[in-house]
Scaffold this motif. Structure first.
Motif, PDB file in Angstrom:
ATOM      1  N   ALA A 124      38.532  34.679  17.880  1.00 53.39           N
ATOM      2  CA  ALA A 124      37.931  33.424  17.455  1.00 53.39           C
ATOM      3  C   ALA A 124      38.902  32.262  17.619  1.00 53.39           C
ATOM      4  N   LYS A 125      40.183  32.483  17.311  1.00 53.01           N
ATOM      5  CA  LYS A 125      41.179  31.432  17.460  1.00 53.01           C
ATOM      6  C   LYS A 125      41.336  31.030  18.923  1.00 53.01           C
ATOM      7  N   ASN A 126      41.223  31.984  19.824  1.00 47.88           N
ATOM      8  CA  ASN A 126      41.430  31.698  21.240  1.00 47.88           C
ATOM      9  C   ASN A 126      40.189  31.149  21.934  1.00 47.88           C
ATOM     10  N   THR A 127      39.019  31.491  21.433  1.00 49.67           N
ATOM     11  CA  THR A 127      37.789  31.049  22.095  1.00 49.67           C
ATOM     12  C   THR A 127      37.054  29.961  21.326  1.00 49.67           C
TER      13      THR A 127
ATOM     14  N   GLY B 153      39.153  32.695  40.289  1.00 50.50           N
ATOM     15  CA  GLY B 153      39.045  32.165  38.931  1.00 50.50           C
ATOM     16  C   GLY B 153      40.359  31.668  38.367  1.00 50.50           C
ATOM     17  N   GLY B 154      41.434  31.779  39.133  1.00 53.59           N
ATOM     18  CA  GLY B 154      42.732  31.293  38.668  1.00 53.59           C
ATOM     19  C   GLY B 154      43.429  32.213  37.707  1.00 53.59           C
ATOM     20  N   SER B 155      43.067  33.502  37.710  1.00 52.90           N
ATOM     21  CA  SER B 155      43.709  34.467  36.813  1.00 52.90           C
ATOM     22  C   SER B 155      44.636  35.384  37.615  1.00 52.90           C
ATOM     23  N   HIS B 156      45.357  36.221  36.872  1.00 46.90           N
ATOM     24  CA  HIS B 156      46.267  37.179  37.503  1.00 46.90           C
ATOM     25  C   HIS B 156      45.780  38.595  37.176  1.00 46.90           C
ATOM     26  N   CYS B 157      45.834  39.460  38.162  1.00 44.52           N
ATOM     27  CA  CYS B 157      45.450  40.850  37.918  1.00 44.52           C
ATOM     28  C   CYS B 157      46.480  41.785  38.533  1.00 44.52           C
ATOM     29  N   TYR B 158      46.512  42.992  38.003  1.00 45.10           N
ATOM     30  CA  TYR B 158      47.470  44.002  38.450  1.00 45.10           C
ATOM     31  C   TYR B 158      46.683  45.290  38.737  1.00 45.10           C
ATOM     32  N   PRO B 159      46.748  45.796  39.959  1.00 44.95           N
ATOM     33  CA  PRO B 159      45.945  46.971  40.309  1.00 44.95           C
ATOM     34  C   PRO B 159      46.534  48.268  39.757  1.00 44.95           C
TER      35      PRO B 159
ATOM     36  N   GLY C  56      28.889  43.391  34.923  1.00 49.83           N
ATOM     37  CA  GLY C  56      28.961  42.633  33.673  1.00 49.83           C
ATOM     38  C   GLY C  56      30.339  42.713  33.042  1.00 49.83           C
ATOM     39  N   PRO C  57      30.900  43.942  32.867  1.00 54.11           N
ATOM     40  CA  PRO C  57      32.254  44.043  32.327  1.00 54.11           C
ATOM     41  C   PRO C  57      33.292  43.294  33.177  1.00 54.11           C
ATOM     42  N   GLN C  58      33.097  43.289  34.499  1.00 50.60           N
ATOM     43  CA  GLN C  58      34.056  42.593  35.364  1.00 50.60           C
ATOM     44  C   GLN C  58      34.057  41.100  35.084  1.00 50.60           C
ATOM     45  N   LYS C  59      32.868  40.491  35.025  1.00 51.89           N
ATOM     46  CA  LYS C  59      32.789  39.059  34.758  1.00 51.89           C
ATOM     47  C   LYS C  59      33.405  38.718  33.403  1.00 51.89           C
ATOM     48  N   LEU C  60      33.084  39.529  32.400  1.00 51.08           N
ATOM     49  CA  LEU C  60      33.633  39.271  31.066  1.00 51.08           C
ATOM     50  C   LEU C  60      35.153  39.429  31.058  1.00 51.08           C
ATOM     51  N   SER C  61      35.660  40.457  31.750  1.00 48.45           N
ATOM     52  CA  SER C  61      37.107  40.696  31.782  1.00 48.45           C
ATOM     53  C   SER C  61      37.838  39.521  32.407  1.00 48.45           C
ATOM     54  N   LEU C  62      37.322  39.013  33.535  1.00 48.22           N
ATOM     55  CA  LEU C  62      37.964  37.889  34.203  1.00 48.22           C
ATOM     56  C   LEU C  62      37.935  36.639  33.319  1.00 48.22           C
ATOM     57  N   ALA C  63      36.783  36.400  32.686  1.00 50.72           N
ATOM     58  CA  ALA C  63      36.670  35.224  31.819  1.00 50.72           C
ATOM     59  C   ALA C  63      37.601  35.331  30.621  1.00 50.72           C
ATOM     60  N   LEU C  64      37.708  36.506  30.026  1.00 51.52           N
ATOM     61  CA  LEU C  64      38.559  36.688  28.860  1.00 51.52           C
ATOM     62  C   LEU C  64      40.032  36.570  29.231  1.00 51.52           C
ATOM     63  N   ALA C  65      40.426  37.162  30.357  1.00 54.59           N
ATOM     64  CA  ALA C  65      41.817  37.065  30.807  1.00 54.59           C
ATOM     65  C   ALA C  65      42.200  35.622  31.081  1.00 54.59           C
ATOM     66  N   HIS C  66      41.276  34.871  31.690  1.00 53.08           N
ATOM     67  CA  HIS C  66      41.547  33.456  31.967  1.00 53.08           C
ATOM     68  C   HIS C  66      41.627  32.664  30.674  1.00 53.08           C
ATOM     69  N   ASN C  67      40.747  32.954  29.748  1.00 53.61           N
ATOM     70  CA  ASN C  67      40.736  32.229  28.485  1.00 53.61           C
ATOM     71  C   ASN C  67      41.982  32.492  27.667  1.00 53.61           C
ATOM     72  N   LEU C  68      42.438  33.745  27.665  1.00 54.84           N
ATOM     73  CA  LEU C  68      43.621  34.115  26.888  1.00 54.84           C
ATOM     74  C   LEU C  68      44.912  33.919  27.655  1.00 54.84           C
ATOM     75  N   ASP C  69      44.810  33.564  28.954  1.00 54.47           N
ATOM     76  CA  ASP C  69      45.976  33.370  29.810  1.00 54.47           C
ATOM     77  C   ASP C  69      46.856  34.610  29.835  1.00 54.47           C
ATOM     78  N   VAL C  70      46.227  35.759  30.103  1.00 55.24           N
ATOM     79  CA  VAL C  70      46.959  37.019  30.197  1.00 55.24           C
ATOM     80  C   VAL C  70      46.635  37.669  31.537  1.00 55.24           C
ATOM     81  N   THR C  71      47.484  38.584  31.926  1.00 56.47           N
ATOM     82  CA  THR C  71      47.258  39.338  33.154  1.00 56.47           C
ATOM     83  C   THR C  71      46.274  40.478  32.887  1.00 56.47           C
ATOM     84  N   LEU C  72      45.390  40.694  33.823  1.00 57.42           N
ATOM     85  CA  LEU C  72      44.364  41.725  33.685  1.00 57.42           C
ATOM     86  C   LEU C  72      44.737  42.929  34.549  1.00 57.42           C
TER      87      LEU C  72
END
Length: 818
Positions: free
Chosen positions: A707-710, A612-618, A568-584
């Protein structure tokens, strides 16, 4: 040529043959030394009038003294013209616009036609009558028109039109002239001669070559004719160049103004010694020359030589050429000089140019020379007005990979800190105010845009006033914390700025050549706090790992242990990173003997991130204490929002929240988002707990950003105890918070309710359908030994994510990760 030359000489107060002399030698010299292929020089109406007005006060017209002064006037005119040509002042023709030429041509064509009305209809209209009076007299005397004269004119006109259409290989003007002469001869023969019909002819002309002459070089003659000579110089050059350019627009020839000045000057200098008075380009003769198919200046030379031969051999035959036939021919010439196509094009294209055209045309009809000057003056005023307001267009860097150019910003995102603009025009004293106001308008439109980059390839010239303004603007923007930069400014302008120390004031590093990354260079001068919250990111550097101050760009961090409770946290993290256009940042801990397991966890998340078209850093840390590993990783990455999952409690000794989660919330300095196994990104409503404490203010700030971003609405909830004296204070603080969030274009409501904090908060969440709860705690305030009476139950009982906001070390939303 014959009737006009005689008429012009008469207007100038000279014997008729002097008009013929002015059409011989000057025409040859001007053709040989000028630049136009078709310009034919000779006497003109305007110059003849000026000659008479200038010399008649000093001598009786027609007398030897008068002729001598006219020759002096002609000599000085030629001398002034030659000096202007040798001084390379031919560039003056560039200030005679195409529209002025067309208007002047049309006006002169109408004047030519008007001057022939009396000959075409046989009306007694005095020579030199103004255009408007000619029309007036035509209307008054039309019924008294001579039918025989008019018949000859009409026959000549119709025969010319028919010959032009059906006999294109024959010179239609000669055909028309012959037909008109024959018609006049027949009418005179049948009706009793010229006395009965009123059909006049040109008459016999004196034969012979132009006699040699010597201008009057006395001091008095030079003094009396010097100023008029300057007037005729300007008028003659304006006429000649205007006619040359008018015909050149049709023949597609380029006119050399300097050479034309030289040709006209030499023609008048030589002409003054061959009994010719001041000459210039002739509209009707030049028009006839072009219409007759002339291709080189030799046509004008041949015409002049032919005129001499005519005078020597067949001058008496001119007695058979009716003036009505000549009027019909000149009507054809006048019609051909009016460029209806370009007049229509100007009318449809530009209203200012249309005004210039009509001012020139009407001014020419009223006063020939003043009409030209009025058109030129108005076109210069229009030009100065346009050049004083150069087009300033907002642009943005092109998105293509490897591109260094700029494109128009309309409909495209712009950097909140940098305004890119393109200036189309020179920066001189007339344009300084317009450009300075445009630069200052940037501050009013967006005070954060303290830096301006000017795409300067279209700036050809900068004068002292412009340089002073640019230096002042650069200093002003530096005081604001920004700067003024130029891309592709020409080397000549940069040299000028360097000579006056303006380059130093603007900044040596403010100039970027072609194909240089000006956006990348400017990026490192921007405010990193603004860059942290920016979602535009139009520069390549914006998408990198570093902020302008060199620090690592702040990101979200998701801590995973690979269990089902991390899904659950993984799905939310990916969705939030994509929505905010930030690296996770994806963090996990492994023991030394299970390092491969950590890589598998990271790769699984990375794959989902890529899909999902996002960027992540291990981030992989070795150890045995998961809390310590997560806290150290968050501190090292300067994380502002840590996302974790939670396991259910395993017994009475375990906290409702979970030991690991509680310790992470306690020890990490950042905000922590605790997500249950079934959690997802919020879509319905964000519920924020607010009690006016610093921790609750931090909670409101984070909720505002999310709220402004979502785009999710917010409810700010204050839970109070009924009857407490602080309730009015809480209500006032709540109202202020709601008002502040509304100014951020957030859909928000405030609620003040009574009851136990945790239970009431959960009840309101269920009632509102909230799928994110935000509560604040003081950093380090969650006791590790005892459960929190508010936070623990909310996290344990909520089926939705709960965000724990920290008041300490996270004071401003501008320092957040997005």
């Amino acid at each position: 040529v014959l009737p006009q030359a005689v008429a012009f000489a008469t207007i100038a107060g000279l014997p008729p043959e002097y008009g013929l002399y002015a059409a011989m030698v000057p025409a040859i010299i001007a053709a040989l030394f000028g630049s136009s292929w078709h310009l034919v020089s000779g006497p003109t109406t305007a110059i003849s009038i000026v000659v008479f007005a200038s010399v008649s006060p000093y001598a009786e017209p027609g007398t030897p003294q008068y002729i001598g002064m006219v020759l002096t006037l002609t000599f000085l005119t030629g001398l002034f013209q030659l000096i202007m040509g040798l001084a390379k002042m031919g560039a003056l023709i560039n200030f005679i616009s195409h529209t002025v030429v067309i208007g002047f041509t049309a006006g002169a064509a109408i004047l030519i036609a008007a001057s022939q009305i009396k000959n075409f209809f046989g009306l007694p209209i005095p020579r030199g009558t103004p255009f408007y009076e000619v029309i007036h007299q035509l209307l008054l005397q039309f019924l008294q028109s001579n039918p025989y004269v008019t018949a000859v004119g009409v026959i000549t006109l119709l025969s010319g039109l028919l010959a032009k259409r059906y006999l294109p290989k024959l010179p239609y003007m000669i055909v028309a002239m012959i037909v008109g002469s024959v018609a006049a001869f027949i009418l005179n023969t049948l009706l009793g001669g010229e006395a009965a019909t009123g059909i006049k002819t040109v008459g016999a002309l004196p034969s012979g070559l132009p006699p040699l002459s010597v201008p009057d070089f006395s001091v008095d003659a030079i003094r009396q004719t010097a100023i008029p000579a300057l007037v005729i110089t300007l008028l003659a050059l304006t006429e000649a160049v205007s006619i040359s350019r008018a015909i050149a627009t049709r023949s597609e020839q380029r006119i050399d103004g300097n050479q034309e000045f030289v040709g006209q000057g030499l023609s008048n200098l030589f002409g003054s010694f061959f009994s010719a008075y001041a000459s210039s380009g002739s509209f009707n003769r030049s028009g006839v020359n072009y219409e007759a198919g002339a291709r080189t200046p030799l046509a004008s030379v041949i015409a002049s030589v032919a005129l001499v031969i005519i005078l020597l051999m067949v001058a008496p035959l001119a007695a058979y050429l009716p003036t009505a036939a000549m009027a019909g021919i000149l009507f054809l010439v006048a019609w051909g000089l009016i460029d209806f196509h370009h007049i229509k094009s100007i009318w449809q294209t530009s209203k200012p140019e249309t005004v210039i055209l009509w001012v020139t045309l009407i001014g020419t009809l009223i006063n020939l020379e003043e009409g030209i000057f009025a058109g030129v003056l108005l076109s210069l005023i229009m030009y100065l007005y346009r050049s004083s307001r150069p087009e300033i267009s907002p642009v943005v860097p092109a998105e293509e990979e490897g591109a260094y150019h700029f494109v128009y910003a309309k409909g495209k995102p712009e950097c909140p800190q940098v305004r890119f603009m393109r200036i189309h025009g020179s920066i001189y004293f007339g344009a300084v105010d317009h450009i300075q106001r445009a630069l200052q308008q940037v501050d009013e439109d967006n005070p954060q845009q303290k830096t301006v980059v000017i795409a300067a390839s279209a700036i050809n010239f900068v004068d002292v006033a412009g340089a002073e303004m640019l230096a002042q603007e650069a200093r002003r923007r530096r005081r604001l914390g920004g700067g003024l930069y130029f891309y592709r400014l020409s080397e000549s302008v940069q040299r000028f700025l360097g000579q006056g120390e303006y380059r130093h004031d603007i900044g040596e590093g403010a100039f970027f050549p072609a194909q240089s990354n000006v956006a990348g260079a400017v990026y490192w001068t921007l405010d990193p706090d603004v860059c942290r919250t920016c979602k535009t990111r139009i520069f390549k550097e914006c998408k990198g790992d570093r902020l302008p101050d060199g620090h690592r760009r702040l990101r979200l961090m998701f801590a995973t242990d690979g269990s089902i409770y991390s899904l659950g946290p993984q799905k939310l993290s990916l969705a939030l990173a994509h929505n905010l256009d930030v690296t996770l940042d994806v963090m996990t801990m492994v023991t030394p003997e299970h390092e491969a397991e950590g890589e598998e966890r990271i790769n699984a998340v990375k794959q989902a991130c890529d899909e999902g078209g996002s960027h992540c850093y291990p981030v992989i840390r070795q150890g045995t204490d998961p809390v310590k590993a997560v806290v150290e990783a968050a501190q090292a990455a300067d994380t502002k929002l840590l996302i974790i999952g939670r396991r259910p409690p395993h017994g009475l000794t375990d906290r409702m929240l979970g030991v690991h989660a509680a310790k992470i919330i306690t020890e990490t300095p950042c905000h922590v988002l605790v997500v249950p196994e079934s959690g997802r990104l919020w879509q319905n409503r964000i519920l924020v707990a607010f009690d006016a404490t610093p921790a609750s203010v931090a909670a409101v700030e984070i909720a505002t950003t999310l709220a402004k971003n979502t785009g999710v609405p917010v409810t700010v909830l204050t839970v109070a105890k009924e009857g407490k004296p602080n309730v009015p204070i809480l209500q006032e603080a709540l109202d202020d918070i709601v008002k502040s969030m509304s100014l951020e274009d957030i859909v928000v409501e405030g609620r003040l309710v009574y009851g136990p904090t945790a239970a009431t908060l959960m009840a309101q969440a269920h009632e509102l359908g909230a799928d994110l709860i935000v509560v604040g705690i003081r950093h380090g305030g969650l006791n590790q030994a005892l459960p929190s009476r508010v936070v623990d139950p909310i996290i344990a009982q909520s089926e939705w994510p709960v965000l724990i906001a920290k008041a300490a070390k996270v004071a401003k939303v501008s320092e957040s990760a997005w």
